[in-house]
Design an enzyme around this catalytic site. Sequence first.
Site, PDB file in Angstrom:
ATOM      1  N   LYS A 210      15.460  -7.160 -27.520  1.00  0.00           N
ATOM      2  CA  LYS A 210      14.701  -6.551 -28.609  1.00  0.00           C
ATOM      3  C   LYS A 210      14.536  -7.555 -29.754  1.00  0.00           C
ATOM      4  O   LYS A 210      13.450  -7.781 -30.251  1.00  0.00           O
ATOM      5  CB  LYS A 210      15.434  -5.289 -29.070  1.00  0.00           C
ATOM      6  CG  LYS A 210      14.739  -4.540 -30.171  1.00  0.00           C
ATOM      7  CD  LYS A 210      15.453  -3.238 -30.485  1.00  0.00           C
ATOM      8  CE  LYS A 210      14.901  -2.638 -31.762  1.00  0.00           C
ATOM      9  NZ  LYS A 210      15.555  -1.389 -32.132  1.00  0.00           N
ATOM     10  N   GLU A 216      24.254 -14.081 -26.314  1.00  0.00           N
ATOM     11  CA  GLU A 216      24.463 -14.100 -24.857  1.00  0.00           C
ATOM     12  C   GLU A 216      23.140 -14.313 -24.128  1.00  0.00           C
ATOM     13  O   GLU A 216      23.023 -15.159 -23.232  1.00  0.00           O
ATOM     14  CB  GLU A 216      25.073 -12.770 -24.386  1.00  0.00           C
ATOM     15  CG  GLU A 216      26.494 -12.508 -24.829  1.00  0.00           C
ATOM     16  CD  GLU A 216      26.583 -11.818 -26.184  1.00  0.00           C
ATOM     17  OE1 GLU A 216      25.601 -11.861 -26.962  1.00  0.00           O
ATOM     18  OE2 GLU A 216      27.657 -11.246 -26.470  1.00  0.00           O
ATOM     19  N   GLY A 272      17.981  -0.052 -28.741  1.00  0.00           N
ATOM     20  CA  GLY A 272      18.280  -0.782 -27.507  1.00  0.00           C
ATOM     21  C   GLY A 272      18.767   0.135 -26.392  1.00  0.00           C
ATOM     22  O   GLY A 272      18.314   0.048 -25.244  1.00  0.00           O
ATOM     23  N   ARG A 273      19.681   1.035 -26.715  1.00  0.00           N
ATOM     24  CA  ARG A 273      20.271   1.888 -25.673  1.00  0.00           C
ATOM     25  C   ARG A 273      19.368   3.061 -25.299  1.00  0.00           C
ATOM     26  O   ARG A 273      19.718   3.869 -24.457  1.00  0.00           O
ATOM     27  CB  ARG A 273      21.653   2.372 -26.115  1.00  0.00           C
ATOM     28  CG  ARG A 273      21.677   3.051 -27.471  1.00  0.00           C
ATOM     29  CD  ARG A 273      23.113   3.193 -27.980  1.00  0.00           C
ATOM     30  NE  ARG A 273      23.149   3.706 -29.342  1.00  0.00           N
ATOM     31  CZ  ARG A 273      23.093   2.970 -30.433  1.00  0.00           C
ATOM     32  NH1 ARG A 273      22.970   1.652 -30.329  1.00  0.00           N
ATOM     33  NH2 ARG A 273      23.166   3.510 -31.631  1.00  0.00           N
ATOM     34  N   GLU A 358      28.146   3.796 -28.136  1.00  0.00           N
ATOM     35  CA  GLU A 358      27.541   2.997 -29.198  1.00  0.00           C
ATOM     36  C   GLU A 358      26.801   3.933 -30.173  1.00  0.00           C
ATOM     37  O   GLU A 358      26.631   3.617 -31.342  1.00  0.00           O
ATOM     38  CB  GLU A 358      26.583   1.938 -28.626  1.00  0.00           C
ATOM     39  CG  GLU A 358      26.347   0.782 -29.584  1.00  0.00           C
ATOM     40  CD  GLU A 358      25.542  -0.360 -28.992  1.00  0.00           C
ATOM     41  OE1 GLU A 358      24.350  -0.165 -28.710  1.00  0.00           O
ATOM     42  OE2 GLU A 358      26.093  -1.461 -28.809  1.00  0.00           O
ATOM     43  N   HIS A 389      39.801   8.755  -5.136  1.00  0.00           N
ATOM     44  CA  HIS A 389      40.914   7.956  -4.607  1.00  0.00           C
ATOM     45  C   HIS A 389      41.406   6.968  -5.647  1.00  0.00           C
ATOM     46  O   HIS A 389      42.057   5.983  -5.307  1.00  0.00           O
ATOM     47  CB  HIS A 389      40.470   7.252  -3.330  1.00  0.00           C
ATOM     48  CG  HIS A 389      40.149   8.226  -2.241  1.00  0.00           C
ATOM     49  ND1 HIS A 389      41.094   8.671  -1.341  1.00  0.00           N
ATOM     50  CD2 HIS A 389      39.002   8.898  -1.960  1.00  0.00           C
ATOM     51  CE1 HIS A 389      40.529   9.550  -0.520  1.00  0.00           C
ATOM     52  NE2 HIS A 389      39.262   9.716  -0.884  1.00  0.00           N
ATOM     53  N   LYS A 509      30.679 -10.213 -33.688  1.00  0.00           N
ATOM     54  CA  LYS A 509      29.632 -11.228 -33.475  1.00  0.00           C
ATOM     55  C   LYS A 509      29.738 -12.324 -34.536  1.00  0.00           C
ATOM     56  O   LYS A 509      29.657 -13.516 -34.234  1.00  0.00           O
ATOM     57  CB  LYS A 509      28.236 -10.592 -33.604  1.00  0.00           C
ATOM     58  CG  LYS A 509      27.781  -9.754 -32.432  1.00  0.00           C
ATOM     59  CD  LYS A 509      26.315  -9.357 -32.665  1.00  0.00           C
ATOM     60  CE  LYS A 509      25.879  -8.229 -31.768  1.00  0.00           C
ATOM     61  NZ  LYS A 509      24.545  -7.703 -32.067  1.00  0.00           N
TER      62      LYS A 509
HETATM   63  O1  F6P Z   1      25.583  -4.735 -28.847  1.00  0.00           O
HETATM   64  C1  F6P Z   1      24.690  -4.554 -29.870  1.00  0.00           C
HETATM   65  C2  F6P Z   1      23.261  -4.548 -29.418  1.00  0.00           C
HETATM   66  O2  F6P Z   1      22.483  -4.651 -30.566  1.00  0.00           O
HETATM   67  C3  F6P Z   1      22.872  -3.332 -28.581  1.00  0.00           C
HETATM   68  O3  F6P Z   1      22.632  -2.212 -29.349  1.00  0.00           O
HETATM   69  C4  F6P Z   1      21.671  -3.842 -27.864  1.00  0.00           C
HETATM   70  O4  F6P Z   1      21.322  -3.006 -26.793  1.00  0.00           O
HETATM   71  C5  F6P Z   1      22.176  -5.202 -27.448  1.00  0.00           C
HETATM   72  O5  F6P Z   1      22.940  -5.643 -28.560  1.00  0.00           O
HETATM   73  C6  F6P Z   1      21.129  -6.209 -27.088  1.00  0.00           C
HETATM   74  O6  F6P Z   1      20.257  -6.478 -28.142  1.00  0.00           O
HETATM   75  P1  F6P Z   1      18.898  -7.235 -27.907  1.00  0.00           P
HETATM   76  O7  F6P Z   1      18.036  -6.422 -27.017  1.00  0.00           O
HETATM   77  O8  F6P Z   1      18.300  -7.413 -29.273  1.00  0.00           O
HETATM   78  O9  F6P Z   1      19.207  -8.566 -27.265  1.00  0.00           O
END
Ligand code: F6P
Length: 548
Positions: A210, A216, A272-273, A358, A389, A509
């Site tokens: 987003k 990452e 995002g979620r 979240e 199990h 972060k």
């Molecule tokens: O972990 C925090 C967060 O902002 C989530 O809410 C989101 O889904 C994820 O990081 C990834 O964010 P982005 O789509 O901006 O890379």
Amino acid sequence: MQTGAKLPIHHSAWKSLESHAASMRNTHLRALFSTDQDRGQRLTAQAAGLFLDYSKNRVTDETMGLLYQLARESGLHEKIEAMFRGDKINTTENRAVLHTALRAPKDSTILVDGKNVVPEIHGVLAKMASFADRVRSGDWMGYSGKRIRNVVNIGIGGSDLGPVMAYEALRHYSDRELTFLFVSNVDGIDLAEATRVLDPAETLFIVSSKTFTTLETMTNAQSARDWLLTAFDGNQASVAKHFVAVSTNAEKVSSFGIDTENMFGFWDWVGGRYSMDSAIGLSTMIAIGPENFYEMLGGFYQMDKHYRTAALDQNLPVIMGLLSIWYTNFLDAHAIAVLPYENYLKRFPAYLQQLTMESNGKRVTLDGEPVSYHTGPIYWGEPGTNGQHSFYQLIHQGTRLIPCDFIAFAQALTPLGRHHDILMANVLAQSEALAFGKTAEQVAADGTPDWLVPHRVFEGNRPSNTILAQRLTPAILGALVALYEHIVFTQGAIWGVNPFDQWGVELGKALAQCILPELESPTSPRLNHDSSTNSLIHRYREMRSTVK
Ligand code: F6P
């Protein structure tokens, strides 16, 4: 921004529920069923192809009545309307919350800042469909003219969990000529293992983020680009054929080197979620085809309509949301297990972890007041029968109350001998065993020696919901995801928290950004952390350079 809203504990229904809970604590499901013969037929509801049996919950008509009263006193209906209307209910980020607009029919009007957002949504869907068709048909080719065979989604959180869950869930409908991989972890192993046997000339990367700033994702995307360029002798022109982006941030996408022509957009009012049905679902659409994707959106929409219009006592997300409040706030439960008896839903619990925790892992109200009651329970699970199990022992005989959501389907997508009946026998047996247990008398009557009886007693009175659908289709997946989205909304509305921000992820972060140069510094850095973190940093630096 102050809303001046009343805390839920000040509603009269909350107080009534507290005293009602005192009597319900000692009421067993055995008694509830024996005094109410129709309970199993009566305490049910259905919508959008999902049938819910909530009779095996520790509730009476009085409990449900008080919970509905709590929903009314909390202004749930008005809050639902405010969300669907596009009001800026995500007050801490000053944003509308409009994932429901993503699946609204083409002729709807939903205004954000005076502008109808529906045409733009359908514009992006059409662009995704045309791209998905090109990849699926082989019309979109890699730089050397080879057909794309592998699609790798790079993203994390909502930009990974939704796509991977939906791909796994709808694999039955997917194009088996294409391989789909999902890279999320900054641990280099994730990308290295995913790309190990792939031919770069046949691989398409979808960088899903987003913000397009997530450490990452950007680290993985950069390494994926290096991997591709190594195969194409550093030829930058290859990137355009092997990388597309899904983002709200055109500027960052373009500075990464992806042509914004190959960018699929969405909007800041999609959390995002809550984004798996936006352009973040591009990998899903390539896998299952546009038609199935639209069918999935239709399932979401059916559940949205139901949530917005059905009476409280017929409303699946309301009923399930209120039941979770009942256990969390009145019967001291801390967790909810989600147990799909459908292997294709194996990533559904992981997806729900982000969606639920979240969203409602919050300790202050919308007005910034600390809450004096519990909010978001811990959601977790595994597909049945594997969970049986593993951790079901604790649910059956442990000391904690863990309400369960069982999810099952009448028809297997790939019937195989007796497998499906065996699977279904298990899910039905589990909810029965949890609810009714086995008394000491029954255990003794089996000839169990006295000393062993206590170990073999099942106390029962463990509540569960059972959700049953015909079979797992794209529409049913959409309805199921929307169901949980709206359960989360219902909970947040009662607790008076904001389910749409996630400030709690920021501190870690920021600290990682501060620690990274300390780890990479060629000389011993001056450290300013606590003594534990300082010494772990020193130890890591030493161990990293020691060959053993
Ligand atoms: O972990 C925090 C967060 O902002 C989530 O809410 C989101 O889904 C994820 O990081 C990834 O964010 P982005 O789509 O901006 O890379």
